[in-house]
Design a protein around this motif. Structure first.
Motif, mmCIF file in Angstrom:
data_model
loop_
_atom_site.group_PDB
_atom_site.id
_atom_site.type_symbol
_atom_site.label_atom_id
_atom_site.label_comp_id
_atom_site.label_asym_id
_atom_site.label_seq_id
_atom_site.Cartn_x
_atom_site.Cartn_y
_atom_site.Cartn_z
ATOM 1 N N THR A 114 44.590 32.899 -45.201
ATOM 2 C CA THR A 114 45.535 33.541 -46.131
ATOM 3 C C THR A 114 44.809 34.393 -47.169
ATOM 4 N N LYS B 226 47.072 28.550 -42.327
ATOM 5 C CA LYS B 226 46.541 29.726 -41.635
ATOM 6 C C LYS B 226 45.654 30.492 -42.624
ATOM 7 N N ALA C 198 41.500 29.699 -49.488
ATOM 8 C CA ALA C 198 42.112 31.018 -49.257
ATOM 9 C C ALA C 198 41.277 32.082 -49.948
ATOM 10 N N SER D 136 50.104 37.289 -48.806
ATOM 11 C CA SER D 136 51.247 36.746 -49.537
ATOM 12 C C SER D 136 51.072 36.851 -51.047
ATOM 13 N N PHE E 17 45.826 35.885 -50.761
ATOM 14 C CA PHE E 17 46.798 35.928 -51.851
ATOM 15 C C PHE E 17 46.612 37.216 -52.655
ATOM 16 N N SER F 171 55.671 29.573 -52.017
ATOM 17 C CA SER F 171 54.847 30.187 -50.962
ATOM 18 C C SER F 171 53.507 29.464 -50.845
ATOM 19 N N TYR G 243 55.442 32.252 -39.264
ATOM 20 C CA TYR G 243 54.158 31.612 -39.587
ATOM 21 C C TYR G 243 53.400 31.250 -38.303
ATOM 22 N N THR H 153 41.056 27.176 -43.110
ATOM 23 C CA THR H 153 42.136 26.351 -42.554
ATOM 24 C C THR H 153 41.952 24.879 -42.900
ATOM 25 N N ILE I 150 47.791 35.675 -42.953
ATOM 26 C CA ILE I 150 48.968 35.861 -43.811
ATOM 27 C C ILE I 150 48.548 36.526 -45.122
ATOM 28 N N LEU J 294 52.160 27.537 -47.573
ATOM 29 C CA LEU J 294 50.947 27.997 -46.902
ATOM 30 C C LEU J 294 49.903 26.893 -46.780
#
Length: 366
Positions: free
Chosen positions: A284, A282, A310, A267, A286, A273, A259, A340, A265, A277
């Motif tokens: 991300t 960070k 995200a 994911s 999904f 998860s 990470y 973030t 990321i 996260l």
């Protein structure tokens, strides 16, 4: 207060049920160094390996979930259930626990049912925004139900619900200071952007297919890929480990460093998860699994996406939108800052402590 409580934890099948149980056990052990802690899982599932690796004993039940299609496993289910109830009764009688904790997965069903029959306090920990069959089945008999999402009274008795969040590994609480260590551990070039790909402990077929298809795109854009393809797919994808800028791992044992090294990321949206996260904070993307009960991964991800924390793409959108979305996430500093800040606000970093506080109240009451 009990000097040395006896505690049974049960849950498994996937990392999403196992790691929360291990986090809870670690916090109990921190508070009660002499506590007796036993895990109960399903034979032949990953908990039989992961729990002993974490330093705890485990007993296995002959149990499995009900498949969606007619199969031999389904025909065996009644026999497995009776066997597991009988063994659970024996385990409880021998161990004499003060409290039993279930973190989901089919192994926890028979054990907590037998604990209820013996009038032993039980705690459920539900990670998802949509609970699994086992926890719904056990809710009536539970003393407390620790949840991670709002509006869970649609599924559980309201007076038993406590919103704590999901337990996460404590080494994730401070990853900013570990970036250099992460880059060194995974031998990454600090001058290049790094994407971390995680499809859950067993892996995600569609995400792996996507990453394979996009390897030329990553190479052309000088993007490094730290790719956890999962246990089920490692043999198929390990050949790409020799590709420049690509690392293929069956499993990442130093998740905190992975990470820390990542810029973006990608994911799945399993509950554990998502909770991790939020803490890692960070940028991300999904990609929820469509193959889960009540599409709960999309609901898990939506809880973050709706707060601008995200991005999300459905599997059906990947071919059309993935490259554009990932490019934005890597290049737009304004978007990175916005995501973030928003995802960090949704973190519940004290979840493990709050859950163990509730368990402690039951131990003292007993």
């Amino acid at each position: 207060m009990i000097k040395q409580p006896k505690i049974i934890l049960s849950g498994g099948g996937t990392g999403g049920h196992i790691y929360p149980a291990i986090s809870i056990a670690n916090e109990l052990k921190r508070r009660y160094p002499e506590a007796s802690i036993l895990f109960v899982g399903a034979k032949d599932r990953m908990e039989m390996q992961k729990v002993p690796e974490a330093g705890y004993p485990i007993e296995g039940l002959w149990i499995s979930g009900i498949q969606r299609k007619l199969s031999l496993s389904n025909l065996m289910f009644p026999l497995k259930l009776i066997s597991s109830l009988w063994k659970s009764k024996k385990i409880i009688k021998k161990f004499q626990p003060d409290v039993v904790i279930g973190t989901g997965g089919f192994a926890s069903g028979p054990l907590l049912k037998m604990a209820n029959s013996a009038n032993i306090p039980t705690v459920l920990q539900e990670q998802n925004s949509f609970p699994g069959i086992t926890n719904k089945w056990l809710a009536k008999g539970a003393d407390k139900i620790c949840v991670a999402y709002d509006d869970m009274d649609r599924f559980f008795p309201e007076d038993k619900i406590i919103k704590t969040g999901n337990p996460v590994r404590q080494d994730l609480l401070e990853i900013d200071s570990k970036r250099n260590e992460g880059l060194t551990t995974y031998n990454l070039d600090p001058e290049k952007k790094t994407i971390l790909v995680i499809g859950g402990s067993l892996g995600a077929r569609r995400i792996n297919q996507l990453i394979e298809k996009e390897l030329t795109f990553f190479d052309k854009n000088e993007i490094q890929v730290l790719w956890q393809c999962g246990k089920l797919y490692y043999e198929e994808y390990k050949k790409y480990d020799s590709t420049k800028g690509v690392q293929v791992h069956q499993f990442l044992n130093t998740m905190d460093l992975a990470y820390a090294a990542a810029d973006v990321i990608v994911s799945r949206a399993g509950a554990s998860s998502v909770s991790e996260l939020c803490i890692v904070a960070k940028p991300t993307l999904f990609i929820p699994s469509p193959n889960v009960a009540e599409d709960h991964q999309t609901k898990n991800a939506n809880a973050i996406v709706s707060q601008n924390g995200a991005k999300m793409l459905q599997e059906s959108e990947l071919d059309e939108k993935f490259e554009k979305t990932i490019t934005q996430l890597l290049s737009s500093e304004a978007m990175q800052i916005k995501l973030t800040h928003a995802i960090k606000k949704l973190a519940l970093p004290d979840a493990t402590k709050d859950i163990v506080n509730e368990i402690e109240l039951l131990i003292r009451r007993n």
